[in-house]
Design an enzyme around this catalytic site. Structure first.
Site, PDB file in Angstrom:
ATOM      1  CG  ASP A 276      -2.019   0.837   1.205  1.00 20.35           C
ATOM      2  OD1 ASP A 276      -2.446   1.154   0.253  1.00 20.35           O
ATOM      3  OD2 ASP A 276      -2.658   1.194   2.389  1.00 20.35           O
TER       4      ASP A 276
ATOM      5  CG  ASP B 244      -3.231   3.552  -3.204  1.00 16.98           C
ATOM      6  OD1 ASP B 244      -4.241   2.846  -3.737  1.00 16.98           O
ATOM      7  OD2 ASP B 244      -3.387   4.538  -2.387  1.00 16.98           O
ATOM      8  CD  GLU B 245      -5.175  -1.036  -1.382  1.00 14.54           C
ATOM      9  OE1 GLU B 245      -5.773  -0.034  -1.083  1.00 14.54           O
ATOM     10  OE2 GLU B 245      -5.456  -2.253  -1.196  1.00 14.54           O
TER      11      GLU B 245
END
Length: 415
Positions: free
Chosen positions: A13, A138-139
């Site tokens: 993350d 973003d992950e």
DNA sequence: TCTGGGGTCCTAGGACCC
DNA sequence: TCTGGGGTCCTAGGACCC
């Protein structure tokens, strides 16, 4: 899998992704209250365009737009920690936030820039560990099981390598959790934020997971959490003590058995490398609420543009679909959807506009509207070689469909 | 001057077919 | 004339996620 290998799944993350990317451009803003949000470019943002030949890092802080000067709708996408201290949080309305901290810097959302960094950090991961599942900008999940170093120290060695490489090459930090499955890895990645690594072993479930609130389970949202509270369940440990049958009685067979498995840390979902989209859509919230009759012209323009955008997206990505739908949100925030499935797969703006127009007629339009959306679902990938050629059967079908539609003696359009 | 935009998945009822 | 499933597709809404 050889007996010496244990399944090791990582969840990575990025830390405060949007804000961190902005701070790479504008390091002078570090430590200041800052929010990112409001898609509509206000006049203030022209200041940022007017920096001339100066490097972005030399724009004076006084030149940046302030939250207090913002007028209009929109929500906060990201608030930095100094901004949070004023009580500002993400998803909060910009106008409400402006009252709490008018001096906060307001930056517009720059998705193309975030996507560039997203691509960059994912490419770095793929170079090191090829089994990666994309979970948004973003992950990601990464399967460490068979990667060299992925077993050492429970995965810590590989996690550190990935974290370090991303930082060296992009200047961005991330947090990583490594666990026996995706469910637990996701929870573990939150343990040592920011810039942290957490290794979770199978026998640590009771000690490290059971004390957490049920809401920490990915998939338990506000509604389910509230219902669990009503039933006297607060923590994952308490959830694990309940009987499966009791859970299935209250939440249904599927959700009940899933809740039980999740509370016991069980999850056998694989890391999925590729997936096909199910639908493609565009929607927009108006600057002010609009009325179907009084603002007919304005709505018509917006409606047509949304259809065009969806068609462009479909064509660019190489898809066609056969379920065309709309979404409306009224001024009281209630939403409705209507859709219709046709025989042929299409991606043509005019046909989408036609079918979406039909859907619109099935919906009440007395109340004012705040949002309009257009969606195409039941997608199918189209052949890239012939995707735009005149011989493409798809295009022929589209022409047929267009004729059919035109001969339906086009009833009067609402917009 | 509350409450974005782009998605996925699930449920539930009705139509329709076997 | 009544009765029974199962399976699939479509539609609308809602929960949830990033």
């Amino acid at each position: 899998m050889p007996p010496s290998l244990i399944r090791r799944i990582a969840h990575l993350d990025m830390d405060a992704f949007y804000a961190s990317v902005e701070l790479l451009r504008y390091p002078q803003l570090k430590g200041l209250p800052m929010v990112i949000g409001g898609e509509r470019r206000t006049a203030d943002n022209a200041l940022l365009q007017a920096h001339g030949d100066r490097p972005l890092s030399q724009i004076a802080i006084t030149e940046f737009p302030r939250l207090g000067d913002y007028t209009g709708r929109g929500v906060i996408t990201t608030a930095t920690y100094p901004a949070r201290q004023f009580g500002i949080g993400s998803a909060m309305g910009l106008m409400k936030a402006a009252k709490l901290c008018p001096q906060a810097i307001l930056l517009p959302v720059d998705f193309p820039e975030y996507r560039r960094y997203s691509r960059a950090f994912k490419d770095i991961i793929l170079d090191i560990a090829p089994l990666m599942e994309d979970r948004g900008v973003d992950e990601v999940y990464i399967d460490f099981t068979h990667v060299p170093g992925g077993q050492r120290d429970g995965g810590r060695v590989l996690a550190r390598l990935i974290q370090k490489t991303i930082f060296q090459q992009t200047g961005l930090t991330c947090s990583i959790g490594v666990a026996p499955n995706k469910l637990l890895a996701k929870m573990a990645s939150e343990f040592n934020k920011p810039n942290g690594i957490a290794i979770l072993l199978e026998d640590e479930l009771q000690q490290r997971i059971w004390p957490l609130a049920c809401r920490k389970i990915n998939g338990i949202g506000p509604k389910t959490d509230e219902k669990l509270h009503t039933l006297g369940v607060q923590t994952i440990g308490e959830l694990a003590q309940r009987d499966v049958d009791w859970l299935m009685d209250h939440f249904g067979q599927k959700t009940g058995s899933w809740l039980f498995a999740a509370a016991h840390g069980r999850d056998d979902r694989p890391v999925v490398l590729e997936s096909e989209p199910v639908s493609i859509s565009r929607e927009t919230t108006f600057d002010r609420d609009l009325h179907a009759v009084r603002d007919k012209a304005e709505l018509g323009v917006i409606f047509t543009r949304l259809c065009q955008q969806v068609a462009d997206d479909l064509q660019r990505k190489g898809y066609a679909g056969k379920t065309i739908g709309i979404k409306l949100r009224y001024d009281d925030f209630k939403s409705v959807t209507r859709d219709q499935t046709i025989q042929d797969y299409i991606n043509d703006a005019a046909i989408i506009r036609q079918m979406a127009g039909q859907c619109l007629k099935r919906v009440p339009l007395q109340q004012r509207l705040r949002l309009l959306g257009v969606r195409v679902g039941s997608l199918k990938k189209i052949d890239e070689d012939t995707g735009h050629g005149p011989q493409n059967p798809l295009v022929l079908n589209q022409n047929e469909a267009r004729e059919t539609i035109n001969t339906i003696a086009i009833e009067q359009q609402l917009f």
